[in-house]
Design an enzyme around this catalytic site. Structure first.
Site: not given
Ligand code: OAD
Length: 255
Positions: A73, A108, A125, A221
């Site tokens: 962290y 985030n 979160h 994606a």
């Molecule tokens: P992810 O890393 O799972 O997904 C990120 C998403 O952002 C993917 O679908 C990418 O295609 C997309 N992406 C990447 N670059 C981008 C851009 N420039 N503009 C728009 N989209 C873009 O992250 P989260 O979905 O936020 O939970 O993950 C959800 C949760 O999973 C997090 O909050 C965390 C993790 O477990 C906890 O920590 C409890």
């Protein structure tokens, strides 16, 4: 880099945005990617490449190796402290000034929406800049440098942990209630930069869809939400959001 003005948007979408009274926006790590913050599904970089987020961001991981988790962290806090909001964050902060009701529900923990000027932000979160006692669960403001890693609670001496939600932990009740309430009342629901695989956050677009809101997904994606979105805008948030704002509202100002 193609010119944002030429990024054609569906006229129905533009009309819906102009008529919207209440917009709810779910964001994930993707909106901070262009600020230089790795997403969860990006390969872990550098020193942390051998560890999975599940191993580090979980009560079991913290119990097993509190110092490792604390250092991870600290590493992420350093990346975030060197990051700034990007045009996607600023576009959402501007939207809040144009539309009567705009709520951001973010997964985030980086605080970049607030730094960009958004006022109504629900942190599902938690927030990586806050720390709490791992036993009392009360916030701990003062961490003396040179303390042990992780530092200890000044009151009960238990380890201090980041004030974020870990895998397997429940979300702050008030946050999820607010998220469901605003998803059930909005005209337009944006899902931006999230892989839509982590619940209960991933259920929010369906709460909105079930009450008739227009669902707009912004992601380079496809995700499990894509087939259910009214509009799926494939591209980066830092490019699409400013372009969408320009076409939907700047144009209106020029009429
Ligand atoms: P992810 O890393 O799972 O997904 C990120 C998403 O952002 C993917 O679908 C990418 O295609 C997309 N992406 C990447 N670059 C981008 C851009 N420039 N503009 C728009 N989209 C873009 O992250 P989260 O979905 O936020 O939970 O993950 C959800 C949760 O999973 C997090 O909050 C965390 C993790 O477990 C906890 O920590 C409890």
């Amino acid at each position: 880099m193609n010119n944002p003005d030429k990024f054609l948007f569906n006229n129905e979408l533009i009309k819906a945005l102009r008529n919207a009274r209440w917009i709810t926006i779910l964001t994930g790590a993707g909106i901070s990617a262009e600020s230089g913050i790795p997403t969860f599904r990006d390969a872990q970089r550098g020193l942390w490449a051998n560890y999975s987020p599940e191993e580090l961001a979980s009560p079991e991981g913290f119990a097993r190796n509190p110092e490792l988790v604390w250092n991870w962290y600290e590493w992420r806090r350093k990346i975030i402290s060197e990051s700034r909001p990007n045009p996607g964050h600023y576009a959402l902060a501007r939207m809040e000034k144009i539309i009567p009701q705009v709520n951001i529900i973010t997964q985030n923990v980086d605080g970049l929406h607030q730094l960009a000027g958004s006022l109504d932000v629900v942190e599902l979160h938690g927030n990586i800049h806050r720390n709490r006692c791992s036993s009392e669960n009360t916030l701990v403001d003062e961490i003396l440098n040179g303390e042990s890693k992780p530092p200890r609670c000044p009151r009960c001496k238990a380890f201090i942990r980041p004030d974020v939600v870990w895998f397997g932990e429940s979300l702050p009740a008030a946050s999820i209630e607010r998220a469901i309430e605003t998803s059930s009342k909005c005209d337009v629901f944006f899902s931006i930069g999230t892989s839509s695989v982590v619940y209960p956050a991933a259920s929010l677009p369906f709460v909105a869809r079930n009450q008739g809101a227009i669902i707009v997904e912004i992601n380079p994606a496809s995700t499990p939400l894509s087939p259910y979105s009214t509009y799926t805008l494939h591209g980066s948030a830092g490019f699409i959001l400013p372009a969408l704002m320009k076409v939907a509202w700047q144009e209106e100002e020029s009429h």
